[in-house]
Design an enzyme around this catalytic site. Structure first.
Site, PDB file in Angstrom:
ATOM      1  N   PHE A 141       0.859  -1.191   0.000  1.00  0.00           N
ATOM      2  CA  PHE A 141       0.000   0.000   0.000  1.00  0.00           C
ATOM      3  C   PHE A 141       0.897   1.245   0.000  1.00  0.00           C
ATOM      4  O   PHE A 141       1.913   1.259   0.687  1.00  0.00           O
ATOM      5  CB  PHE A 141      -0.878  -0.043   1.253  1.00  0.00           C
ATOM      6  CG  PHE A 141      -1.974   0.976   1.267  1.00  0.00           C
ATOM      7  CD1 PHE A 141      -3.188   0.716   0.649  1.00  0.00           C
ATOM      8  CD2 PHE A 141      -1.804   2.190   1.919  1.00  0.00           C
ATOM      9  CE1 PHE A 141      -4.214   1.654   0.672  1.00  0.00           C
ATOM     10  CE2 PHE A 141      -2.826   3.133   1.945  1.00  0.00           C
ATOM     11  CZ  PHE A 141      -4.028   2.870   1.321  1.00  0.00           C
ATOM     12  N   ASP A 172       1.377  -5.953   7.853  1.00  0.00           N
ATOM     13  CA  ASP A 172       0.290  -4.981   7.771  1.00  0.00           C
ATOM     14  C   ASP A 172      -1.000  -5.750   7.500  1.00  0.00           C
ATOM     15  O   ASP A 172      -1.200  -6.284   6.407  1.00  0.00           O
ATOM     16  CB  ASP A 172       0.558  -3.950   6.671  1.00  0.00           C
ATOM     17  CG  ASP A 172      -0.459  -2.810   6.724  1.00  0.00           C
ATOM     18  OD1 ASP A 172      -1.621  -3.079   7.121  1.00  0.00           O
ATOM     19  OD2 ASP A 172      -0.099  -1.680   6.384  1.00  0.00           O
ATOM     20  N   TYR A 178     -10.703   1.026  10.349  1.00  0.00           N
ATOM     21  CA  TYR A 178     -11.925   1.468   9.650  1.00  0.00           C
ATOM     22  C   TYR A 178     -12.297   0.592   8.464  1.00  0.00           C
ATOM     23  O   TYR A 178     -13.280   0.848   7.797  1.00  0.00           O
ATOM     24  CB  TYR A 178     -11.785   2.926   9.176  1.00  0.00           C
ATOM     25  CG  TYR A 178     -10.539   3.226   8.376  1.00  0.00           C
ATOM     26  CD1 TYR A 178     -10.475   2.941   7.022  1.00  0.00           C
ATOM     27  CD2 TYR A 178      -9.435   3.802   8.981  1.00  0.00           C
ATOM     28  CE1 TYR A 178      -9.329   3.203   6.299  1.00  0.00           C
ATOM     29  CE2 TYR A 178      -8.285   4.081   8.259  1.00  0.00           C
ATOM     30  CZ  TYR A 178      -8.232   3.777   6.918  1.00  0.00           C
ATOM     31  OH  TYR A 178      -7.096   4.036   6.212  1.00  0.00           O
ATOM     32  N   LYS A 179     -11.520  -0.455   8.171  1.00  0.00           N
ATOM     33  CA  LYS A 179     -11.874  -1.313   7.040  1.00  0.00           C
ATOM     34  C   LYS A 179     -12.829  -2.401   7.545  1.00  0.00           C
ATOM     35  O   LYS A 179     -13.906  -2.075   8.001  1.00  0.00           O
ATOM     36  CB  LYS A 179     -10.598  -1.836   6.386  1.00  0.00           C
ATOM     37  CG  LYS A 179      -9.872  -0.660   5.711  1.00  0.00           C
ATOM     38  CD  LYS A 179      -8.536  -0.990   5.126  1.00  0.00           C
ATOM     39  CE  LYS A 179      -7.983   0.279   4.467  1.00  0.00           C
ATOM     40  NZ  LYS A 179      -6.557   0.197   4.206  1.00  0.00           N
ATOM     41  N   ARG A 219     -12.826  -3.182  -7.203  1.00  0.00           N
ATOM     42  CA  ARG A 219     -12.730  -4.125  -6.085  1.00  0.00           C
ATOM     43  C   ARG A 219     -14.122  -4.277  -5.484  1.00  0.00           C
ATOM     44  O   ARG A 219     -14.825  -3.291  -5.258  1.00  0.00           O
ATOM     45  CB  ARG A 219     -11.763  -3.621  -5.020  1.00  0.00           C
ATOM     46  CG  ARG A 219     -10.339  -3.452  -5.524  1.00  0.00           C
ATOM     47  CD  ARG A 219      -9.386  -3.101  -4.392  1.00  0.00           C
ATOM     48  NE  ARG A 219      -9.773  -1.857  -3.726  1.00  0.00           N
ATOM     49  CZ  ARG A 219      -9.105  -1.340  -2.691  1.00  0.00           C
ATOM     50  NH1 ARG A 219      -8.045  -1.969  -2.206  1.00  0.00           N
ATOM     51  NH2 ARG A 219      -9.492  -0.204  -2.139  1.00  0.00           N
TER      52      ARG A 219
HETATM   53  C1  LIG Z   1      -5.776   1.329   4.223  1.00  0.00           C
HETATM   54  C2  LIG Z   1      -4.360   1.015   4.482  1.00  0.00           C
HETATM   55  C3  LIG Z   1      -3.549   1.908   5.196  1.00  0.00           C
HETATM   56  C4  LIG Z   1      -4.129   3.228   5.619  1.00  0.00           C
HETATM   57  O1  LIG Z   1      -3.311   4.007   6.435  1.00  0.00           O
HETATM   58  P1  LIG Z   1      -3.953   5.217   7.235  1.00  0.00           P
HETATM   59  O2  LIG Z   1      -2.813   5.893   7.871  1.00  0.00           O
HETATM   60  O3  LIG Z   1      -4.934   4.638   8.211  1.00  0.00           O
HETATM   61  O4  LIG Z   1      -4.659   6.090   6.244  1.00  0.00           O
HETATM   62  C5  LIG Z   1      -2.251   1.537   5.439  1.00  0.00           C
HETATM   63  N1  LIG Z   1      -1.759   0.341   5.013  1.00  0.00           N
HETATM   64  C6  LIG Z   1      -2.529  -0.526   4.321  1.00  0.00           C
HETATM   65  C7  LIG Z   1      -1.962  -1.852   3.875  1.00  0.00           C
HETATM   66  C8  LIG Z   1      -3.839  -0.222   4.036  1.00  0.00           C
HETATM   67  O5  LIG Z   1      -4.599  -1.083   3.340  1.00  0.00           O
END
Ligand SMILES: *Cc1c(COP(=O)(O)O)cnc(C)c1O
Length: 402
Positions: A126, A198, A223-224, A371
């Site tokens: 990401f 992660d 939040y996911k 997705r």
């Molecule tokens: C969504 C996501 C993030 C998001 O990071 P934030 O700091 O909460 O915006 C980070 N890493 C991965 C792998 C994600 O899917």
């Protein structure tokens, strides 16, 4: 386009005993974007109102000590622990973003191996993970090595002696392709490198068994699939065996051994509490706490089974309605080889997303991919079948330039 065939209906052994759909404020919308932001539980507002009325208002500042606010980062961490395979006392919700939490953990992981130059990261990570990894290696004078996902295990086998830490994800955020946490963690340990996982696209839908696999560190989004709401705080996992040696760079006063003595010098708290930073955002963590209740009650194995079944219903419908669209699956065919979403290559992905939203179906798009995610609690097989029909219509419209 309506699905009439019975085949997809039979294919999806979607557990009918998990029937919480009506407890979510879906507002008549089909939420196939739980990998991004799902709906709130219908009882969220009452729960937050209760916190204000029964904790904050009568107890005022003493609520920190009298109403469990100070322990909330650990309380909620232990809830998440049941979903990620961590015994109590190893997961914490410090009240930060995933990005900040990842920074804290990556520096700490590299500090465990000062003699080694390399931080190894997947090329498909990401974006924030890549950005933070680059900054951390610059800050600490280490070397960032970025390799395609498929090569990570090989690099560890051949050149592992240089690697201080590895940052990887069990689910690719684009294609949903899974990586085996057990195998990569074992290779890291053989090489003497620390593992940082992660879990953002796995937590709440996929068993990750952190303790059983001997993982060192993990982070993930609130939040996911955990459903904590917009910008919900992230979580961090630190294995028991590392908690007394780990040296986080964010040495805020809530991570101090005796925060209320206001000592001039930092002394890290024992256990997972040293992953705390500053005063935690109680309202946000309380919302996450509330979101986690049904996930914890159902349990990660059943959540995963249901996500798999819903994904199979979806692909079954697509195969019926539009074999050509079904063939554009960019995710592994094996439902156990992917996370809880599927990606499809479509032209005009963003336009497809927009038109589906107009029809009451939420998915998301990334460049040439859409997705479609199957969060187990607020997605029903009827909704999935309906969404598959709408998707086929919309893709046809967009591709025919209508
Ligand atoms: C969504 C996501 C993030 C998001 O990071 P934030 O700091 O909460 O915006 C980070 N890493 C991965 C792998 C994600 O899917």
């Amino acid at each position: 386009m309506a699905v009439t065939s019975e085949i997809p209906r039979r294919m999806g052994r979607v557990d009918p005993t998990i029937n919480l759909f009506d407890t979510f404020a879906t507002h008549g919308v089909i939420h196939l974007n739980g990998n991004s932001l799902g709906p709130a539980r219908a009882s969220l507002v009452a729960s937050l109102r209760q916190l204000v009325a029964e904790d904050w208002t009568p107890h005022q500042v003493n609520a920190w000590f009298e109403r469990g606010w100070l322990e909330l980062p650990r309380t909620v961490g232990d809830q998440i622990g049941t979903l990620v395979g961590a015994a109590p006392g190893q997961v914490l919700v410090p009240g930060e973003t995933t990005s900040t939490t990842l920074f804290n953990v990556l520096v700490a992981a590299l500090r465990l191996r000062v003699d080694r130059p390399v931080l190894l990261v997947e090329a498909e990570a990401f974006p924030t993970d890549r950005y933070i990894a680059a900054s951390v290696t610059r800050l600490l004078g280490r070397r960032l090595v970025i390799r395609p996902r498929r090569d990570i295990d090989d690099v560890l086998r051949r050149g592992g002696a240089e690697v201080a830490a590895v940052l990887a994800a069990p689910v690719d955020f684009r294609t949903a392709e899974r990586r085996d946490i057990r195998a990569t963690t074992a290779l890291c340990h053989d090489a003497g490198a620390a593992t940082v996982w992660d879990l953002s696209h796995a937590a709440g839908v996929l068993p990750t068994e952190l303790d059983a696999h001997g993982v060192d560190f993990a982070v993930g989004c609130g939040y996911k699939y955990l459903g904590g709401g917009p910008g919900a705080p992230a979580f961090v996992y630190v294995a028991h065996r590392l908690q007394d040696v780990v040296d986080f760079p964010l040495t805020g006063w809530h991570g101090h051994a005796t925060p209320f003595e206001m000592a001039p010098d930092f002394v890290a708290a024992a256990g997972i509490d040293r992953a705390r930073t500053g005063t935690p955002p109680v309202l946000s963590i309380a919302a996450l706490h509330h979101a986690l209740e049904p996930l914890v009650a159902v349990g990660i194995e059943a959540l995963h089974r249901r996500a798999v079944a819903l994904g199979e219903v979806f692909l079954g419908c697509l195969g019926e309605l539009s074999p050509s669209l079904r063939q554009r699956l960019a995710s592994p065919e094996d439902p156990y080889g992917r996370g809880a979403h599927v990606a499809l290559r479509v032209d005009g992905a963003q336009e497809v997303e927009r038109r589906l939203a107009d029809r009451g179906v939420l998915i998301d798009s990334r460049a040439d991919l859409i997705r479609v995610a199957f969060a187990p609690l607020y997605v029903k097989s009827e909704g999935v079948r309906h969404a598959a029909g709408e998707l086929v219509d919309v893709v046809r419209e967009v591709e025919e330039g209508r």
